[in-house]
Design a protein around this motif. Structure first.
Motif, PDB file in Angstrom:
ATOM      1  N   ILE A 197       0.670  -9.328  12.158  1.00 34.87           N
ATOM      2  CA  ILE A 197       1.141  -9.952  10.922  1.00 34.87           C
ATOM      3  C   ILE A 197       0.133 -10.994  10.442  1.00 34.87           C
ATOM      4  O   ILE A 197      -0.195 -11.054   9.252  1.00 34.87           O
ATOM      5  CB  ILE A 197       2.539 -10.592  11.106  1.00 34.87           C
ATOM      6  N   GLU A 198      -0.378 -11.809  11.362  1.00 38.55           N
ATOM      7  CA  GLU A 198      -1.365 -12.822  11.000  1.00 38.55           C
ATOM      8  C   GLU A 198      -2.629 -12.177  10.429  1.00 38.55           C
ATOM      9  O   GLU A 198      -3.196 -12.671   9.455  1.00 38.55           O
ATOM     10  CB  GLU A 198      -1.698 -13.700  12.202  1.00 38.55           C
ATOM     11  N   ALA A 199      -3.057 -11.063  11.018  1.00 43.51           N
ATOM     12  CA  ALA A 199      -4.239 -10.360  10.510  1.00 43.51           C
ATOM     13  C   ALA A 199      -3.981  -9.811   9.105  1.00 43.51           C
ATOM     14  O   ALA A 199      -4.841  -9.906   8.223  1.00 43.51           O
ATOM     15  CB  ALA A 199      -4.626  -9.231  11.458  1.00 43.51           C
ATOM     16  N   ILE A 200      -2.785  -9.279   8.890  1.00 46.92           N
ATOM     17  CA  ILE A 200      -2.433  -8.750   7.574  1.00 46.92           C
ATOM     18  C   ILE A 200      -2.391  -9.882   6.550  1.00 46.92           C
ATOM     19  O   ILE A 200      -2.904  -9.739   5.430  1.00 46.92           O
ATOM     20  CB  ILE A 200      -1.072  -8.013   7.636  1.00 46.92           C
ATOM     21  N   LEU A 201      -1.798 -11.009   6.916  1.00 45.46           N
ATOM     22  CA  LEU A 201      -1.725 -12.144   6.002  1.00 45.46           C
ATOM     23  C   LEU A 201      -3.110 -12.677   5.671  1.00 45.46           C
ATOM     24  O   LEU A 201      -3.381 -13.045   4.525  1.00 45.46           O
ATOM     25  CB  LEU A 201      -0.853 -13.251   6.588  1.00 45.46           C
ATOM     26  N   LYS A 202      -3.988 -12.700   6.661  1.00 49.30           N
ATOM     27  CA  LYS A 202      -5.351 -13.178   6.429  1.00 49.30           C
ATOM     28  C   LYS A 202      -6.056 -12.286   5.421  1.00 49.30           C
ATOM     29  O   LYS A 202      -6.689 -12.765   4.484  1.00 49.30           O
ATOM     30  CB  LYS A 202      -6.132 -13.217   7.745  1.00 49.30           C
ATOM     31  N   VAL A 203      -5.947 -10.980   5.601  1.00 44.90           N
ATOM     32  CA  VAL A 203      -6.562 -10.038   4.671  1.00 44.90           C
ATOM     33  C   VAL A 203      -5.964 -10.223   3.279  1.00 44.90           C
ATOM     34  O   VAL A 203      -6.671 -10.226   2.268  1.00 44.90           O
ATOM     35  CB  VAL A 203      -6.387  -8.581   5.160  1.00 44.90           C
ATOM     36  N   SER A 204      -4.657 -10.403   3.236  1.00 48.43           N
ATOM     37  CA  SER A 204      -3.962 -10.589   1.961  1.00 48.43           C
ATOM     38  C   SER A 204      -4.433 -11.857   1.262  1.00 48.43           C
ATOM     39  O   SER A 204      -4.657 -11.865   0.054  1.00 48.43           O
ATOM     40  CB  SER A 204      -2.455 -10.644   2.198  1.00 48.43           C
ATOM     41  N   GLU A 205      -4.588 -12.927   2.008  1.00 47.58           N
ATOM     42  CA  GLU A 205      -5.039 -14.198   1.441  1.00 47.58           C
ATOM     43  C   GLU A 205      -6.471 -14.102   0.927  1.00 47.58           C
ATOM     44  O   GLU A 205      -6.852 -14.799  -0.001  1.00 47.58           O
ATOM     45  CB  GLU A 205      -4.916 -15.308   2.478  1.00 47.58           C
ATOM     46  N   GLU A 206      -7.263 -13.248   1.525  1.00 50.87           N
ATOM     47  CA  GLU A 206      -8.656 -13.067   1.105  1.00 50.87           C
ATOM     48  C   GLU A 206      -8.767 -12.057  -0.032  1.00 50.87           C
ATOM     49  O   GLU A 206      -9.854 -11.687  -0.434  1.00 50.87           O
ATOM     50  CB  GLU A 206      -9.497 -12.618   2.296  1.00 50.87           C
ATOM     51  N   ASN A 207      -7.604 -11.603  -0.521  1.00 51.03           N
ATOM     52  CA  ASN A 207      -7.542 -10.624  -1.611  1.00 51.03           C
ATOM     53  C   ASN A 207      -8.288  -9.339  -1.296  1.00 51.03           C
ATOM     54  O   ASN A 207      -8.807  -8.674  -2.171  1.00 51.03           O
ATOM     55  CB  ASN A 207      -8.054 -11.215  -2.929  1.00 51.03           C
ATOM     56  N   ASP A 208      -8.362  -8.996  -0.042  1.00 52.91           N
ATOM     57  CA  ASP A 208      -9.023  -7.763   0.370  1.00 52.91           C
ATOM     58  C   ASP A 208      -7.966  -6.670   0.538  1.00 52.91           C
ATOM     59  O   ASP A 208      -7.859  -6.026   1.565  1.00 52.91           O
ATOM     60  CB  ASP A 208      -9.778  -7.982   1.685  1.00 52.91           C
ATOM     61  N   VAL A 209      -7.143  -6.523  -0.491  1.00 51.28           N
ATOM     62  CA  VAL A 209      -6.072  -5.542  -0.466  1.00 51.28           C
ATOM     63  C   VAL A 209      -6.172  -4.647  -1.697  1.00 51.28           C
ATOM     64  O   VAL A 209      -6.842  -4.975  -2.666  1.00 51.28           O
ATOM     65  CB  VAL A 209      -4.680  -6.221  -0.434  1.00 51.28           C
ATOM     66  N   TYR A 210      -5.502  -3.521  -1.630  1.00 48.35           N
ATOM     67  CA  TYR A 210      -5.490  -2.589  -2.749  1.00 48.35           C
ATOM     68  C   TYR A 210      -4.142  -2.655  -3.452  1.00 48.35           C
ATOM     69  O   TYR A 210      -3.106  -2.733  -2.802  1.00 48.35           O
ATOM     70  CB  TYR A 210      -5.689  -1.150  -2.255  1.00 48.35           C
ATOM     71  N   ASN A 211      -4.172  -2.590  -4.766  1.00 48.21           N
ATOM     72  CA  ASN A 211      -2.909  -2.466  -5.479  1.00 48.21           C
ATOM     73  C   ASN A 211      -2.574  -0.984  -5.627  1.00 48.21           C
ATOM     74  O   ASN A 211      -3.372  -0.116  -5.257  1.00 48.21           O
ATOM     75  CB  ASN A 211      -2.955  -3.170  -6.842  1.00 48.21           C
ATOM     76  N   SER A 212      -1.402  -0.689  -6.147  1.00 49.42           N
ATOM     77  CA  SER A 212      -0.944   0.703  -6.247  1.00 49.42           C
ATOM     78  C   SER A 212      -1.902   1.565  -7.053  1.00 49.42           C
ATOM     79  O   SER A 212      -2.182   2.708  -6.699  1.00 49.42           O
ATOM     80  CB  SER A 212       0.443   0.761  -6.884  1.00 49.42           C
ATOM     81  N   ALA A 215      -5.163   1.182  -7.516  1.00 53.80           N
ATOM     82  CA  ALA A 215      -6.389   1.425  -6.760  1.00 53.80           C
ATOM     83  C   ALA A 215      -6.163   2.494  -5.696  1.00 53.80           C
ATOM     84  O   ALA A 215      -7.016   3.364  -5.487  1.00 53.80           O
ATOM     85  CB  ALA A 215      -6.880   0.131  -6.121  1.00 53.80           C
ATOM     86  N   ILE A 216      -5.028   2.444  -5.044  1.00 54.99           N
ATOM     87  CA  ILE A 216      -4.714   3.452  -4.020  1.00 54.99           C
ATOM     88  C   ILE A 216      -4.550   4.820  -4.664  1.00 54.99           C
ATOM     89  O   ILE A 216      -5.073   5.822  -4.174  1.00 54.99           O
ATOM     90  CB  ILE A 216      -3.455   3.052  -3.227  1.00 54.99           C
ATOM     91  N   ARG A 217      -3.837   4.868  -5.772  1.00 56.86           N
ATOM     92  CA  ARG A 217      -3.638   6.132  -6.483  1.00 56.86           C
ATOM     93  C   ARG A 217      -5.000   6.727  -6.901  1.00 56.86           C
ATOM     94  O   ARG A 217      -5.246   7.913  -6.713  1.00 56.86           O
ATOM     95  CB  ARG A 217      -2.757   5.906  -7.712  1.00 56.86           C
ATOM     96  N   ASN A 218      -5.881   5.868  -7.425  1.00 60.46           N
ATOM     97  CA  ASN A 218      -7.215   6.346  -7.825  1.00 60.46           C
ATOM     98  C   ASN A 218      -8.015   6.831  -6.624  1.00 60.46           C
ATOM     99  O   ASN A 218      -8.743   7.814  -6.711  1.00 60.46           O
ATOM    100  CB  ASN A 218      -7.974   5.233  -8.546  1.00 60.46           C
ATOM    101  N   LYS A 219      -7.878   6.141  -5.516  1.00 60.07           N
ATOM    102  CA  LYS A 219      -8.598   6.544  -4.311  1.00 60.07           C
ATOM    103  C   LYS A 219      -8.094   7.893  -3.810  1.00 60.07           C
ATOM    104  O   LYS A 219      -8.882   8.749  -3.395  1.00 60.07           O
ATOM    105  CB  LYS A 219      -8.423   5.465  -3.239  1.00 60.07           C
ATOM    106  N   ILE A 220      -6.779   8.084  -3.852  1.00 59.64           N
ATOM    107  CA  ILE A 220      -6.198   9.352  -3.389  1.00 59.64           C
ATOM    108  C   ILE A 220      -6.641  10.513  -4.284  1.00 59.64           C
ATOM    109  O   ILE A 220      -7.032  11.557  -3.810  1.00 59.64           O
ATOM    110  CB  ILE A 220      -4.655   9.269  -3.355  1.00 59.64           C
ATOM    111  N   PHE A 221      -6.566  10.261  -5.565  1.00 61.42           N
ATOM    112  CA  PHE A 221      -6.907  11.330  -6.516  1.00 61.42           C
ATOM    113  C   PHE A 221      -8.368  11.310  -6.929  1.00 61.42           C
ATOM    114  O   PHE A 221      -8.784  12.034  -7.822  1.00 61.42           O
ATOM    115  CB  PHE A 221      -5.977  11.268  -7.735  1.00 61.42           C
TER     116      PHE A 221
END
Length: 78
Positions: free
Chosen positions: A53-68, A70-76
């Motif tokens: 959870i701490e690792a996920i929160l850290k990534v989230s705080e660093e804005n190193d996440v994908y929004n829906s 971006a994920i949809r574009n990556k999939i397709f």
């Protein structure tokens, strides 16, 4: 004795327990140790879960996440 053999030995001993008090103590001990299943079904200790959870929160705080989108574009592959 390796961990797998040790685990199986304990399981067999628990299966033979007829005393409800002993089973309650085992249950309490396991609850205190605390185990949680992650999204893949892997069993994690509470401390391992907190680290995830701490690792996920850290990534989230660093804005190193994908929004829906971006994920949809990556999939397709857009």
């Amino acid at each position: 004795m390796n961990i797998e053999t040790h685990r199986k030995s304990i399981i067999h001993r628990i299966l033979d327990v007829q005393n409800e008090v002993v089973l309650d103590k085992i249950d309490q001990l396991l609850n205190e140790e605390g185990y949680i299943y992650d999204v893949t079904g892997k069993l994690l200790s509470v401390s391992d879960y907190k680290q995830e959870i701490e690792a996920i929160l850290k990534v989230s705080e660093e804005n190193d996440v994908y929004n829906s989108e971006a994920i949809r574009n990556k999939i397709f592959k857009k």
